[in-house]
Design a protein around this motif. Structure first.
Motif, PDB file in Angstrom:
ATOM      1  N   ASP A 150      17.095   7.513  -6.246  1.00 40.06           N
ATOM      2  CA  ASP A 150      17.097   8.389  -5.076  1.00 40.06           C
ATOM      3  C   ASP A 150      15.756   8.427  -4.344  1.00 40.06           C
ATOM      4  OD1 ASP A 150      19.738   9.050  -5.736  1.00 40.06           O
ATOM      5  OD2 ASP A 150      19.091  10.675  -7.052  1.00 40.06           O
ATOM      6  N   VAL A 151      14.712   8.829  -5.049  1.00 38.56           N
ATOM      7  CA  VAL A 151      13.439   9.114  -4.387  1.00 38.56           C
ATOM      8  C   VAL A 151      12.838   7.868  -3.740  1.00 38.56           C
ATOM      9  CG1 VAL A 151      11.083   9.950  -4.726  1.00 38.56           C
ATOM     10  CG2 VAL A 151      12.997  11.054  -5.925  1.00 38.56           C
ATOM     11  N   LEU A 152      12.679   6.804  -4.503  1.00 37.82           N
ATOM     12  CA  LEU A 152      12.026   5.602  -3.966  1.00 37.82           C
ATOM     13  C   LEU A 152      12.867   4.918  -2.889  1.00 37.82           C
ATOM     14  CD1 LEU A 152      10.439   4.163  -7.248  1.00 37.82           C
ATOM     15  CD2 LEU A 152       9.355   5.522  -5.447  1.00 37.82           C
ATOM     16  N   PRO A 153      14.188   4.745  -3.065  1.00 42.87           N
ATOM     17  CA  PRO A 153      14.973   4.141  -1.966  1.00 42.87           C
ATOM     18  C   PRO A 153      14.937   4.975  -0.695  1.00 42.87           C
ATOM     19  CG  PRO A 153      16.181   4.008  -4.029  1.00 42.87           C
ATOM     20  CD  PRO A 153      15.005   4.884  -4.292  1.00 42.87           C
ATOM     21  N   GLU A 154      15.014   6.317  -0.837  1.00 43.60           N
ATOM     22  CA  GLU A 154      14.982   7.161   0.353  1.00 43.60           C
ATOM     23  C   GLU A 154      13.630   7.120   1.047  1.00 43.60           C
ATOM     24  OE1 GLU A 154      16.165  11.025  -0.868  1.00 43.60           O
ATOM     25  OE2 GLU A 154      18.245  10.454  -1.317  1.00 43.60           O
ATOM     26  N   ALA A 155      12.553   6.856   0.278  1.00 45.87           N
ATOM     27  CA  ALA A 155      11.224   6.753   0.883  1.00 45.87           C
ATOM     28  C   ALA A 155      11.023   5.425   1.589  1.00 45.87           C
ATOM     29  CB  ALA A 155      10.150   6.947  -0.183  1.00 45.87           C
ATOM     30  N   GLU A 188       0.836  -1.194   0.000  1.00 45.89           N
ATOM     31  CA  GLU A 188       0.000   0.000   0.000  1.00 45.89           C
ATOM     32  C   GLU A 188       0.872   1.246   0.000  1.00 45.89           C
ATOM     33  OE1 GLU A 188      -3.684   2.030   2.531  1.00 45.89           O
ATOM     34  OE2 GLU A 188      -2.926   0.036   3.036  1.00 45.89           O
ATOM     35  N   ALA A 189       0.570   2.159  -0.926  1.00 47.94           N
ATOM     36  CA  ALA A 189       1.333   3.398  -1.018  1.00 47.94           C
ATOM     37  C   ALA A 189       0.862   4.385   0.042  1.00 47.94           C
ATOM     38  CB  ALA A 189       1.170   4.004  -2.408  1.00 47.94           C
ATOM     39  N   SER A 190       1.805   4.979   0.729  1.00 48.23           N
ATOM     40  CA  SER A 190       1.471   5.924   1.798  1.00 48.23           C
ATOM     41  C   SER A 190       1.285   7.323   1.220  1.00 48.23           C
ATOM     42  CB  SER A 190       2.591   5.945   2.841  1.00 48.23           C
ATOM     43  OG  SER A 190       3.805   6.394   2.260  1.00 48.23           O
ATOM     44  N   ASP A 191       0.594   8.158   1.995  1.00 50.98           N
ATOM     45  CA  ASP A 191       0.429   9.558   1.577  1.00 50.98           C
ATOM     46  C   ASP A 191       1.770  10.272   1.538  1.00 50.98           C
ATOM     47  OD1 ASP A 191      -2.275   9.129   1.458  1.00 50.98           O
ATOM     48  OD2 ASP A 191      -2.675   9.881   3.479  1.00 50.98           O
ATOM     49  N   ALA A 192       2.704   9.830   2.386  1.00 50.38           N
ATOM     50  CA  ALA A 192       4.030  10.446   2.397  1.00 50.38           C
ATOM     51  C   ALA A 192       4.746  10.212   1.064  1.00 50.38           C
ATOM     52  CB  ALA A 192       4.857   9.896   3.558  1.00 50.38           C
ATOM     53  N   LEU A 193       4.575   9.014   0.501  1.00 50.28           N
ATOM     54  CA  LEU A 193       5.217   8.727  -0.784  1.00 50.28           C
ATOM     55  C   LEU A 193       4.638   9.617  -1.878  1.00 50.28           C
ATOM     56  CD1 LEU A 193       7.062   7.082  -2.619  1.00 50.28           C
ATOM     57  CD2 LEU A 193       5.254   5.349  -2.775  1.00 50.28           C
ATOM     58  N   VAL A 194       3.322   9.788  -1.870  1.00 49.80           N
ATOM     59  CA  VAL A 194       2.693  10.666  -2.863  1.00 49.80           C
ATOM     60  C   VAL A 194       3.218  12.086  -2.716  1.00 49.80           C
ATOM     61  CG1 VAL A 194       0.505  11.629  -3.654  1.00 49.80           C
ATOM     62  CG2 VAL A 194       0.638   9.217  -2.969  1.00 49.80           C
ATOM     63  N   VAL A 233      -3.851   5.554  -7.572  1.00 48.23           N
ATOM     64  CA  VAL A 233      -4.981   4.670  -7.877  1.00 48.23           C
ATOM     65  C   VAL A 233      -5.238   3.802  -6.652  1.00 48.23           C
ATOM     66  CG1 VAL A 233      -5.797   2.833  -9.403  1.00 48.23           C
ATOM     67  CG2 VAL A 233      -4.362   4.668 -10.314  1.00 48.23           C
ATOM     68  N   PRO A 234      -6.500   3.573  -6.280  1.00 44.55           N
ATOM     69  CA  PRO A 234      -6.782   2.705  -5.123  1.00 44.55           C
ATOM     70  C   PRO A 234      -6.097   1.353  -5.267  1.00 44.55           C
ATOM     71  CG  PRO A 234      -8.777   3.795  -5.857  1.00 44.55           C
ATOM     72  CD  PRO A 234      -7.740   4.111  -6.880  1.00 44.55           C
ATOM     73  N   PRO A 235      -5.479   0.825  -4.220  1.00 44.53           N
ATOM     74  CA  PRO A 235      -4.738  -0.439  -4.301  1.00 44.53           C
ATOM     75  C   PRO A 235      -5.659  -1.611  -4.637  1.00 44.53           C
ATOM     76  CG  PRO A 235      -4.966   0.257  -2.019  1.00 44.53           C
ATOM     77  CD  PRO A 235      -5.460   1.387  -2.854  1.00 44.53           C
ATOM     78  N   ALA A 236      -5.066  -2.608  -5.283  1.00 47.94           N
ATOM     79  CA  ALA A 236      -5.802  -3.818  -5.654  1.00 47.94           C
ATOM     80  C   ALA A 236      -4.861  -5.004  -5.550  1.00 47.94           C
ATOM     81  CB  ALA A 236      -6.349  -3.697  -7.082  1.00 47.94           C
ATOM     82  N   ASN A 237      -5.324  -6.073  -4.884  1.00 49.19           N
ATOM     83  CA  ASN A 237      -4.530  -7.294  -4.733  1.00 49.19           C
ATOM     84  C   ASN A 237      -3.154  -7.016  -4.139  1.00 49.19           C
ATOM     85  OD1 ASN A 237      -6.600  -8.894  -5.853  1.00 49.19           O
ATOM     86  ND2 ASN A 237      -5.847  -8.480  -7.936  1.00 49.19           N
ATOM     87  N   GLY A 238      -3.099  -6.077  -3.205  1.00 54.02           N
ATOM     88  CA  GLY A 238      -1.849  -5.782  -2.535  1.00 54.02           C
ATOM     89  C   GLY A 238      -0.871  -4.959  -3.336  1.00 54.02           C
ATOM     90  N   VAL A 239      -1.324  -4.329  -4.416  1.00 53.22           N
ATOM     91  CA  VAL A 239      -0.445  -3.528  -5.275  1.00 53.22           C
ATOM     92  C   VAL A 239      -1.051  -2.139  -5.432  1.00 53.22           C
ATOM     93  CG1 VAL A 239       0.595  -3.288  -7.564  1.00 53.22           C
ATOM     94  CG2 VAL A 239       0.402  -5.545  -6.507  1.00 53.22           C
ATOM     95  N   SER A 240      -0.209  -1.116  -5.301  1.00 58.36           N
ATOM     96  CA  SER A 240      -0.646   0.272  -5.485  1.00 58.36           C
ATOM     97  C   SER A 240       0.063   0.870  -6.695  1.00 58.36           C
ATOM     98  CB  SER A 240      -0.334   1.106  -4.244  1.00 58.36           C
ATOM     99  OG  SER A 240      -0.988   0.583  -3.108  1.00 58.36           O
ATOM    100  N   VAL A 241      -0.669   1.689  -7.443  1.00 52.57           N
ATOM    101  CA  VAL A 241      -0.119   2.329  -8.635  1.00 52.57           C
ATOM    102  C   VAL A 241      -0.287   3.836  -8.497  1.00 52.57           C
ATOM    103  CG1 VAL A 241      -0.224   2.542 -11.138  1.00 52.57           C
ATOM    104  CG2 VAL A 241      -0.666   0.327 -10.064  1.00 52.57           C
ATOM    105  N   ILE A 242       0.798   4.555  -8.697  1.00 55.48           N
ATOM    106  CA  ILE A 242       0.792   6.016  -8.656  1.00 55.48           C
ATOM    107  C   ILE A 242       1.233   6.517 -10.022  1.00 55.48           C
ATOM    108  CG2 ILE A 242       1.676   8.082  -7.524  1.00 55.48           C
ATOM    109  CD1 ILE A 242       2.360   6.326  -5.115  1.00 55.48           C
TER     110      ILE A 242
END
Length: 584
Positions: free
Chosen positions: A468-473, A415-421, A436-445
C-alpha cells in the motif's frame, strides 16, 4: 577383511579431510524476494558496508552516557573496532548524526558496527575481536553488551557436546535393553563409522561445491539417529535367531535377509525426504542435502556390511552371559507372542473401523492449531538470559522500544523525497523513521516498528509498506532488513511446502511400490506419511490351532524350495494370517 576396509576408509578420509581443511560456504540467499532486491541495492550503494550490521549497546547506572568518563572508555573502543579489517563502518552516538542513538533518559546508547560481509561469511575471529574490544570498555556502573547475527555465531556452544550426550544416553538405554556390553556397543560403533566417514566426506565435498557449515551438524544428528536405529534393528533380529538355536552365521544371514532389507529401504526413504528439499529451489539447502544424504547412505552401508562382520567376530557373545548360560542349559527357546503390545494390536484388529474413526478424530483435533500457524523465525529475544545478545536485545528494547530490535530498511532506487519520509512517519505501526544520505543513486530509509520483530503487527506492517504505502507514494522501493528477510523466508517456505511434501510422498510411493510390488502398501504409507515399513517378525503370528509361527518358520526354512516353503507354511499354519506372509 570388511572391518579392515572400514577402518582404512575412516582413517584415510580423516587424514585427507584434515589435510584439506574445510571450505564451508555459509551463503544465505532468497532469490526473487523483496528483501533480496533491497539487499542488492544496498550492496550497490554501499559495497563496503552492505554486510551484516551488529550493535554495541551500553548503559550507565547513574548519570548519562554523554559524561566524559563514559565517552573516554567507549570512543577509543569504537575507533579500534572501526580500524579492523572486515569492518565496513562504525556509527556511534557521539557524532553530529548520532543524537538519535541515545535514549531519552540519557542512560542507554548504541553504536552500529557494519561488516563488509553477511553474518555467515564474517570470520569468527573478527567477531570475537569486536566483542572483546567492546566489552573491555565495561567497568562498574557501565554495562556493555553486543547484539546481532554475527555476534550470535561466536557465542554458540562448542559443537560435539550435544552429540556426545546423545551417544551416552543411547549407550545407557541399549545396555538396559540388551544387558550385554557387546550388543550395546555394536549400534554405537556402526553409527560412529557411518557418521565419521560421512563428516569427512562432506568436508572434502565442501571444496567442490557450496556446503554450509550447518550441514555438518545436521549430518551428525541424523547420522547418529539412523545409524544407531538401523543397527539396533538388525542386532535385535540377530540375537533372537541365536536364542532360537541358530548358529551365529545363520542368524546373521536371516537378520540381513529380513531386517537388512528393511534398513535398505528405510535409508532410501530418508534420502528421499532429504532430497525433497531440492524442489524448494532454495539453493543454500543443496549442500545440506548432499552432506546429510551422504552420511545416511554410509550409515546404511555400515549397517549391512560392517555389522555382519562384527557379528562374525563376536559370535554368541552378542548375548549376555546369563543368556548364553541359559541357552546352553535349557536349549533353544520358542518365542510366544504375549504382553501389552500383543494384546493391544489384537484388540485394534478386532475393531479396526472403530479404532480408525477414533484415531482420525484425535489426529484432527491435534492438528487444529495448524489452522492458526504463523511461520517465522526466532530472534535474539529468545536467547538465554545470560548471553550478551539477549542482554543487548533487552537494553535496546528498554531504551528505544521493542521494535528497535528489528528495524526495516526501505531502499529506494533513486533519491528519496521528503514526502516519502513523511508518509512513512504517518504509517500506523511506525515508531521512528531516519533517512540516510543517498549514495550511488540509492537511498535508504530506516523504519523502526512500534512492535517487536516476532509480533504479528510487525509482519502486517511489512505487508502494508510493500502493498500500500510504497506503491501509493509512486516510488520504486523495496523493504529489507533482518525482520523482512525472516518474513520472506517463512513465506517462501510456506508456499513451497506442499511441493516439498508432495515430492516426498510421490517418491516414497514409487520406492515402496518397487519394494512390495503392491499398490495397497504404498498407498497406505502415503496416507499415513510413514517413512519406514518393517517386515513382519517370524514370531508375530499365531495360528488358530495354537501352533506358533516360529515353529512354522523353522520348518519353512528347512524346506528345499520356495514351493515347498509355501506348502510347509500353509500346512503348519493353516487358517492363520501367516499364510499370506510365506514370501518372507
Amino acid at each position: 577383511m570388511v572391518l579392515l576396509v572400514w577402518v582404512g576408509a575412516l582413517l584415510g578420509l580423516g587424514v585427507a579431510a584434515s589435510g584439506a581443511g574445510t571450505n564451508y560456504a555459509n551463503v544465505f540467499s532468497l532469490p526473487d524476494t523483496d528483501s533480496k532486491r533491497a539487499y542488492d541495492l544496498m550492496q550497490r550503494a554501499f559495497p563496503e558496508s552492505a554486510g551484516n550490521t551488529d550493535t554495541v549497546v551500553w548503559k550507565v547506572d547513574e548519570g548519562s552516557v554523554r559524561d566524559g568518563s563514559v565517552r573516554s572508555r567507549i570512543e577509543p573502543a569504537l575507533e579500534e573496532i572501526g580500524r579492523m579489517a572486515g569492518v565496513g563502518a562504525v556509527s556511534g552516538p557521539y557524532g553530529e548524526q548520532g543524537a538519535a542513538q541515545i535514549s531519552e533518559d540519557g542512560r542507554i546508547a548504541y553504536a552500529q558496527v557494519t561488516f563488509a560481509e553477511q553474518a555467515d561469511a564474517v570470520p569468527k575471529e573478527l567477531v570475537r575481536d569486536v566483542v572483546d574490544t567492546a566489552r573491555d570498555a565495561a567497568r562498574d556502573g557501565l554495562e556493555v553488551e553486543l547484539g546481532g547475527l554475527a555476534v550470535a555465531r561466536v557465542q554458540e556452544p562448542p559443537t560435539g557436546t550435544a552429540e556426545l550426550v546423545g551417544v551416552l544416553a543411547a549407550a545407557i538405554v541399549l545396555f538396559v535393553a540388551f544387558g550385554a556390553l557387546f550388543a550395546m556397543l555394536l549400534p554405537i560403533v556402526v553409527a560412529v563409522f557411518g557418521v565419521g566417514t560421512g563428516l569427512f566426506g562432506t568436508q572434502l565435498i565442501s571444496h567442490v561445491t557450496d556446503v554450509p557449515e550447518i550441514a555438518s551438524l545436521l549430518s551428525t544428528l541424523i547420522g547418529l539417529g539412523v545409524g544407531i536405529d538401523y543397527a539396533l534393528f538388525i542386532v535385535t533380529r540377530h540375537r533372537r535367531g541365536i536364542l532360537r538355536g541358530d548358529d551365529p552365521e545363520e542368524a546373521a544371514v536371516t537378520a540381513l535377509n529380513t531386517s537388512g532389507r528393511a534398513v535398505l529401504f528405510a535409508g532410501g526413504t530418508v534420502c528421499i525426504a532429504l532430497a525433497g528439499m531440492l524442489v524448494t529451489n532454495l539453493r543454500f539447502l543443496e549442500g545440506v542435502v548432499i552432506g546429510t544424504s551422504l552420511t545416511v547412505v554410509l550409515s546404511v552401508l555400515a549397517a549391512v556390511t560392517l555389522l555382519p562382520a562384527l557379528f562374525g567376530l563376536l559370535g554368541p557373545r552378542v548375548l549376555s552371559r546369563r543368556q548364553r548360560r541359559r541357552l546352553a542349559a535349557a536349549g533353544p527357546r520358542t518365542e510366544a507372542v504375549s504382553g501389552l503390545a500383543a494384546r493391544w494390536s489384537a484388540g485394534v484388529q478386532r475393531r479396526p473401523r472403530t479404532v480408525a474413526v477414533v484415531a482420525v478424530a484425535l489426529m484432527a483435533a491435534l492438528a487444529l492449531p495448524l489452522l492458526s500457524l504463523r511461520l517465522g523465525t526466532v530472534d535474539q529475544g529468545n536467547d538465554e538470559a545470560s548471553t550478551t545478545t539477549r542482554k543487548a536485545y533487552d537494553l535496546l528494547a528498554e531504551g528505544f522500544g521493542p521494535g528497535f530490535n528489528g528495524p526495516l530498511q526501505v531502499v529506494v532506487d533513486g533519491e528519496a523525497s521528503d514526502a516519502l519520509v513523511t508518509v512513512l512517519e504517518e504509517t500506523d505501526g511506525v515508531a521512528q523513521v531516519a533517512a540516510v544520505p543517498p549514495a550511488n543513486g540509492v537511498s535508504v530509509i530506516q523504519v523502526v516498528p512500534t512492535t517487536s520483530p516476532q509480533a504479528e503487527r510487525t509482519d502486517r506492517l511489512i505487508d502494508t509498506l510493500r502493498d500500500d504505502v510504497l506503491p501509493e507514494a509512486g516510488v520504486q522501493a523495496h523493504v529489507g532488513g533482518v525482520t523482512a528477510v525472516s518474513k520472506d523466508f517463512a513465506t517462501v517456505t510456506g508456499d513451497r511446502l506442499p511441493l516439498f511434501i508432495g515430492t516426498i510422498i510421490g517418491l516414497g510411493f514409487l520406492l515402496l511400490l518397487l519394494a512390495f510390488r503392491s499398490l495397497v502398501v504404498p498407498l497406505t504409507a502415503a496416507v499415513m506419511n510413514l517413512s519406514r515399513r518393517r517386515p513382519p517378525s517370524a514370531s508375530s503370528w499365531r495360528s488358530s490351532s495354537g501352533v506358533t509361527a516360529s515353529n512354522c518358520w523353522a520348518s519353512a526354512r528347512r524346506a528345499p524350495s520356495r514351493r515347498s516353503c509355501r506348502s510347509s507354511c500353509c500346512r503348519c499354519c493353516s487358517g492363520s494370517p501367516w499364510t499370506t506372509r510365506c514370501s518372507w
